[in-house]
Scaffold this motif. Structure first.
Motif, PDB file in Angstrom:
ATOM      1  N   UNK A  25       0.829  -1.202   0.000  1.00 25.25           N
ATOM      2  CA  UNK A  25       0.000   0.000   0.000  1.00 25.25           C
ATOM      3  C   UNK A  25       0.870   1.262   0.000  1.00 25.25           C
ATOM      4  N   UNK A  26       1.859   1.281   0.873  1.00 28.85           N
ATOM      5  CA  UNK A  26       2.685   2.483   0.997  1.00 28.85           C
ATOM      6  C   UNK A  26       3.658   2.629  -0.173  1.00 28.85           C
ATOM      7  N   UNK A  27       4.446   1.592  -0.389  1.00 33.49           N
ATOM      8  CA  UNK A  27       5.579   1.754  -1.316  1.00 33.49           C
ATOM      9  C   UNK A  27       5.254   1.444  -2.771  1.00 33.49           C
ATOM     10  N   UNK A  28       4.186   0.690  -3.016  1.00 34.18           N
ATOM     11  CA  UNK A  28       3.833   0.427  -4.416  1.00 34.18           C
ATOM     12  C   UNK A  28       2.675   1.301  -4.858  1.00 34.18           C
ATOM     13  N   UNK A  29       1.596   1.239  -4.080  1.00 30.73           N
ATOM     14  CA  UNK A  29       0.388   1.947  -4.513  1.00 30.73           C
ATOM     15  C   UNK A  29       0.564   3.462  -4.372  1.00 30.73           C
ATOM     16  N   UNK A  53       8.306   0.589  -5.655  1.00 31.80           N
ATOM     17  CA  UNK A  53       8.593  -0.810  -5.961  1.00 31.80           C
ATOM     18  C   UNK A  53       7.367  -1.449  -6.608  1.00 31.80           C
ATOM     19  N   UNK A  54       7.597  -2.457  -7.450  1.00 31.22           N
ATOM     20  CA  UNK A  54       6.453  -3.167  -8.023  1.00 31.22           C
ATOM     21  C   UNK A  54       5.659  -3.884  -6.928  1.00 31.22           C
ATOM     22  N   UNK A  55       4.363  -4.027  -7.129  1.00 31.58           N
ATOM     23  CA  UNK A  55       3.507  -4.617  -6.112  1.00 31.58           C
ATOM     24  C   UNK A  55       3.578  -6.135  -6.107  1.00 31.58           C
ATOM     25  N   UNK A  62      10.347  -9.466 -10.968  1.00 34.98           N
ATOM     26  CA  UNK A  62      10.885  -8.727 -12.120  1.00 34.98           C
ATOM     27  C   UNK A  62      12.165  -8.001 -11.724  1.00 34.98           C
ATOM     28  N   UNK A  63      13.097  -8.742 -11.151  1.00 34.46           N
ATOM     29  CA  UNK A  63      14.390  -8.146 -10.833  1.00 34.46           C
ATOM     30  C   UNK A  63      14.487  -7.670  -9.402  1.00 34.46           C
ATOM     31  N   UNK A  64      15.574  -6.959  -9.133  1.00 31.80           N
ATOM     32  CA  UNK A  64      15.943  -6.617  -7.769  1.00 31.80           C
ATOM     33  C   UNK A  64      14.875  -5.804  -7.034  1.00 31.80           C
ATOM     34  N   UNK A  65      14.290  -4.812  -7.711  1.00 29.74           N
ATOM     35  CA  UNK A  65      13.327  -3.961  -7.000  1.00 29.74           C
ATOM     36  C   UNK A  65      12.113  -4.756  -6.542  1.00 29.74           C
ATOM     37  N   UNK A  66      11.729  -5.764  -7.330  1.00 32.35           N
ATOM     38  CA  UNK A  66      10.553  -6.537  -6.950  1.00 32.35           C
ATOM     39  C   UNK A  66      10.843  -7.457  -5.768  1.00 32.35           C
ATOM     40  N   UNK A  67      12.129  -7.614  -5.436  1.00 33.09           N
ATOM     41  CA  UNK A  67      12.517  -8.522  -4.364  1.00 33.09           C
ATOM     42  C   UNK A  67      12.390  -7.862  -2.991  1.00 33.09           C
ATOM     43  N   UNK A  90      10.253  -5.678  -1.258  1.00 36.10           N
ATOM     44  CA  UNK A  90       9.086  -5.736  -0.366  1.00 36.10           C
ATOM     45  C   UNK A  90       8.815  -7.144   0.159  1.00 36.10           C
ATOM     46  N   UNK A  91       8.783  -8.166  -0.714  1.00 36.86           N
ATOM     47  CA  UNK A  91       8.552  -9.507  -0.147  1.00 36.86           C
ATOM     48  C   UNK A  91       9.660  -9.936   0.828  1.00 36.86           C
ATOM     49  N   UNK A  92      10.879  -9.543   0.541  1.00 35.64           N
ATOM     50  CA  UNK A  92      11.973  -9.950   1.434  1.00 35.64           C
ATOM     51  C   UNK A  92      11.818  -9.303   2.803  1.00 35.64           C
ATOM     52  N   UNK A  93      11.396  -8.023   2.814  1.00 34.47           N
ATOM     53  CA  UNK A  93      11.181  -7.360   4.104  1.00 34.47           C
ATOM     54  C   UNK A  93      10.039  -8.028   4.864  1.00 34.47           C
ATOM     55  N   UNK A  94       8.933  -8.279   4.170  1.00 32.90           N
ATOM     56  CA  UNK A  94       7.800  -8.916   4.850  1.00 32.90           C
ATOM     57  C   UNK A  94       8.207 -10.267   5.427  1.00 32.90           C
ATOM     58  N   UNK A  95       8.972 -10.984   4.627  1.00 30.81           N
ATOM     59  CA  UNK A  95       9.349 -12.340   5.025  1.00 30.81           C
ATOM     60  C   UNK A  95      10.343 -12.322   6.181  1.00 30.81           C
ATOM     61  N   UNK A  96      11.215 -11.295   6.227  1.00 33.81           N
ATOM     62  CA  UNK A  96      12.286 -11.328   7.223  1.00 33.81           C
ATOM     63  C   UNK A  96      11.882 -10.697   8.555  1.00 33.81           C
ATOM     64  N   UNK A  97      10.746  -9.967   8.581  1.00 37.59           N
ATOM     65  CA  UNK A  97      10.404  -9.215   9.798  1.00 37.59           C
ATOM     66  C   UNK A  97      10.414 -10.106  11.041  1.00 37.59           C
ATOM     67  N   UNK A  98       9.802 -11.266  10.931  1.00 38.28           N
ATOM     68  CA  UNK A  98       9.717 -12.150  12.081  1.00 38.28           C
ATOM     69  C   UNK A  98      11.105 -12.648  12.485  1.00 38.28           C
ATOM     70  N   UNK A  99      11.875 -13.076  11.477  1.00 36.92           N
ATOM     71  CA  UNK A  99      13.220 -13.586  11.767  1.00 36.92           C
ATOM     72  C   UNK A  99      14.098 -12.491  12.370  1.00 36.92           C
TER      73      UNK A  99
END
Lengths: 304, 330
Positions: A152-156, A161-163, A167-172, A174-183
């Motif tokens: 919502x914030x960074x794509x929309x 970044x792409x939502x 499609x390359x580094x930029x698309x990586x 947001x999902x990487x941040x979401x995935x790593x937050x818990x770890x």
């Protein structure tokens, strides 16, 4: 050291064999694959023909050993749904999952370990409070919610970044941040607490009494001693990341193994399910083996 | 008060004050401590737990635990420099080089993940800039000096491969490696069993007799003080309450606390049912009375003791802080 290695490797093989038995049993308990795959009213002859074609009429033990033998050569069977070898499907999805896992792992290590170390050094100060609050939030916020908010914030809104999609580094990012937050949260807290334990020890006092600089005390003596529990948890997290994240891959439409698994489960595509679970299990076992070897490198008490 | 004698004073502590800020007020674990230490002597500091002896040691090293613990007054003079006034960097250069320390726990004071050779090398590398063969030779010589058998082989050992007594020797070798002027030993024998204690005491005797270093021995073990020290200081509630030659402290203590301490020691060959103990508890350092901190437990107490801090009495060689000291004939 050599003996330690051999024992751990043998244990890993046994673990993987047990996992194959469980995977095989569980997928068969969930129903007759032939009936699941051919819906509707089908003549019994048709079903029998189908069973014969896929070897589903053989005794279950024979089927298991065929599965095991094939799996050992990399043949995980054919996907019923895609008419494509499972190993091929896995290999197609693997790069996306690996990329995401590596990025999330990198974020975890780069953020969590320094944050935990700093929090421990400045224990009880505002820096510590901030780090601990961040960790609490990271642990409490669900990945799907964080993912949606980030989109919502960074794509929309900002369009940085792409939502979705790969499609390359930029698309990586947001999902990487979401995935790593818990770890990040877990590893920060663990790093802080193991550093606190170590910083309290006599050998740290002695290291200071020798006239070592604070940097040498922290990085040479304290962090290495604190690293064993940290590495254990990093290993577990990496295992989870490699088996694919269903939630994050779904939100970001990421073509990884997690989504393959979910799709296969819904379609009762059991060979694919077996393949994904087996891959995840082997990844876990190998990572744990690697972690054990790292223990031995880091701590001579384990080595000898 | 105490004036350093003309001989070679390696450590001169003058009116040292250390404070801990706590939620319930300011605690003063070190409150006006002064003494001198000469080269080649072992000065004992005895006292019960909480008397401030370890805090005195940590203050001298400037390794106080945490930001809430601070030296608030006094001087610690080593080699003509006041350690209290040094910057952190200058102090690091003193630690392990001019002033070295042996800690209480030989089992845990070596880092378990580095070989003892690695750990012995650290101070030599930092302070003496030794590298390569010269460094290796110094490490092996150091281990030999503390009677580690087969030092060439032992250099690669990890702490868990050595016994407690050996580890204590390694720690001692480490402390002595840069030929310091002052060695602070904080309960160096407490965690060891009796036979090993005897070996460590012998090692400290050797160190003393080489005459190059002044040793500050912090202990609650009078037996070790008797073997190693010529002079001893008795600490109570953050102060030195009596200081003098070991024989006088044992045979003719002047401070009632010292007397009670000495009386509570078992004497070899003498049969008694029950060792005398000191009644009462050490005072709360956060709420000390205005007078003598020992007043509540003292058999000689008067009203004056409770109201006014006792003066320093006696001679430079044997002094005590008391209004109503024990008589010498005791």
């Amino acid at each position: 050291m050599g003996q330690f290695l051999i024992v751990r490797a043998a244990q890993s093989v046994v673990t993987i064999l047990l996992v194959t038995v469980i995977i095989f049993a569980v997928t068969r308990i969930s129903g007759d694959p032939a009936e699941l795959l051919i819906p509707g009213e089908v003549p019994t002859e048709r079903l029998d023909e189908y069973r014969a074609q896929w070897g589903l009429d053989d005794p279950i033990v024979v089927q298991y050993f065929r599965f095991l033998g094939n799996a050992a050569t990399g043949d995980l069977g054919e996907s019923f749904r895609f008419d494509q070898p499972v190993s091929e499907l896995l290999l197609n999805r693997l790069p996306a999952t690996l990329k995401l896992a590596a990025a999330a792992m990198a974020i975890t290590i780069v953020v969590a370990i320094p944050l935990g170390v700093v929090a421990a050094i400045y224990r009880g100060t505002p820096i510590d409070t901030i780090a601990q609050t961040l960790a609490l939030v990271g642990q409490g916020v669900p990945a799907f919610w964080l993912g949606l908010i980030l989109v919502l914030i960074f794509s929309v809104n900002l369009g940085w970044f792409p939502a979705a999609g790969d499609s390359g580094l930029t698309s990586l990012i947001l999902p990487a941040i979401s995935l790593s937050a818990f770890a990040v949260a877990v590893v920060t807290r663990l790093t802080r607490s193991s550093m606190l334990d170590v910083l309290d020890s006599e050998y740290i006092k002695l290291a200071r009494a020798k006239g070592l600089s604070e940097a040498a005390v922290i990085f040479k003596h304290a962090l290495r001693n604190a690293s064993i529990p940290i590495i254990t948890v990093l290993g577990l997290q990496l295992g989870l990341l490699l088996s694919g994240s269903v939630v994050v891959e779904t939100i970001f439409n990421w073509p990884g193994i997690g989504r393959l698994a979910v799709d296969a489960i819904f379609a009762a595509d059991y060979t694919v399910v077996q393949g994904v679970v087996l891959f995840g299990a082997i990844a876990f076992v190998l990572i744990n083996l690697g972690v054990d070897l790292l223990y031995a490198v880091l701590d001579p008490r384990i080595r000898y | 008060m105490m004036s350093g004698s003309d001989s070679d004073v390696v450590l001169d502590v003058r009116d040292l004050h250390t404070e801990i800020r706590t939620a319930s007020g300011i605690v003063r674990p070190v409150s006006g401590v002064s003494f001198t230490l000469e080269r080649g002597e072992v000065l004992g500091i005895v006292g019960e737990s909480g008397s401030g002896k370890s805090m005195t040691a940590l203050s001298i090293m400037r390794l106080l635990p945490g930001r809430h613990v601070k030296i608030t007054g006094g001087q610690i003079v080593v080699g003509g420099r006041d350690l209290v006034a040094l910057s952190d960097r200058e102090m690091r250069e003193v630690r392990g080089s001019k002033v070295a320390m042996v800690l209480q726990e030989p089992l845990t004071s070596l880092d378990p993940v580095y070989s003892i050779g690695d750990q012995l090398a650290e101070p030599l590398r930092i302070h003496r800039k030794l590298r390569g063969e010269g460094l290796k030779q110094r490490i092996i010589d150091g281990l030999r000096a503390v009677h580690i058998p087969d030092p060439q082989a032992r250099v690669g050992n990890y702490p868990h491969q050595m016994s407690g007594g050996m580890r204590q020797r390694v720690v001692t070798a480490m402390a002595l490696s840069c030929q310091p002027d002052v060695l602070i030993a904080d309960e160096p024998t407490t965690a060891l069993d009796v036979t090993i204690q005897a070996q460590v005491v012998r090692l400290f005797e050797e160190v003393r007799d080489q005459g190059t270093v002044g040793t500050l021995l912090i202990t609650h073990d009078f037996g070790i003080v008797a073997q190693l020290c010529r002079r001893v200081a008795v600490m109570y509630a953050g102060r030195i309450v009596e200081m003098g030659p070991v024989e006088e402290i044992f045979d003719a203590p002047r401070h009632p606390y010292t007397r009670a301490l000495v009386k509570s020691l078992p004497v070899m060959g003498e049969k008694i049912d029950r060792l005398p103990s000191i009644s009462g508890h050490p005072p709360d350092l956060a709420a000390l009375p205005p007078g003598c901190p020992f007043a509540d437990r003292c058999p000689n107490v008067t009203d004056q003791c409770r109201e006014e801090a006792p003066p320093v009495e006696g001679t430079d060689a044997h002094w005590y802080r008391c209004w109503n000291p024990e008589t010498t004939g005791d």
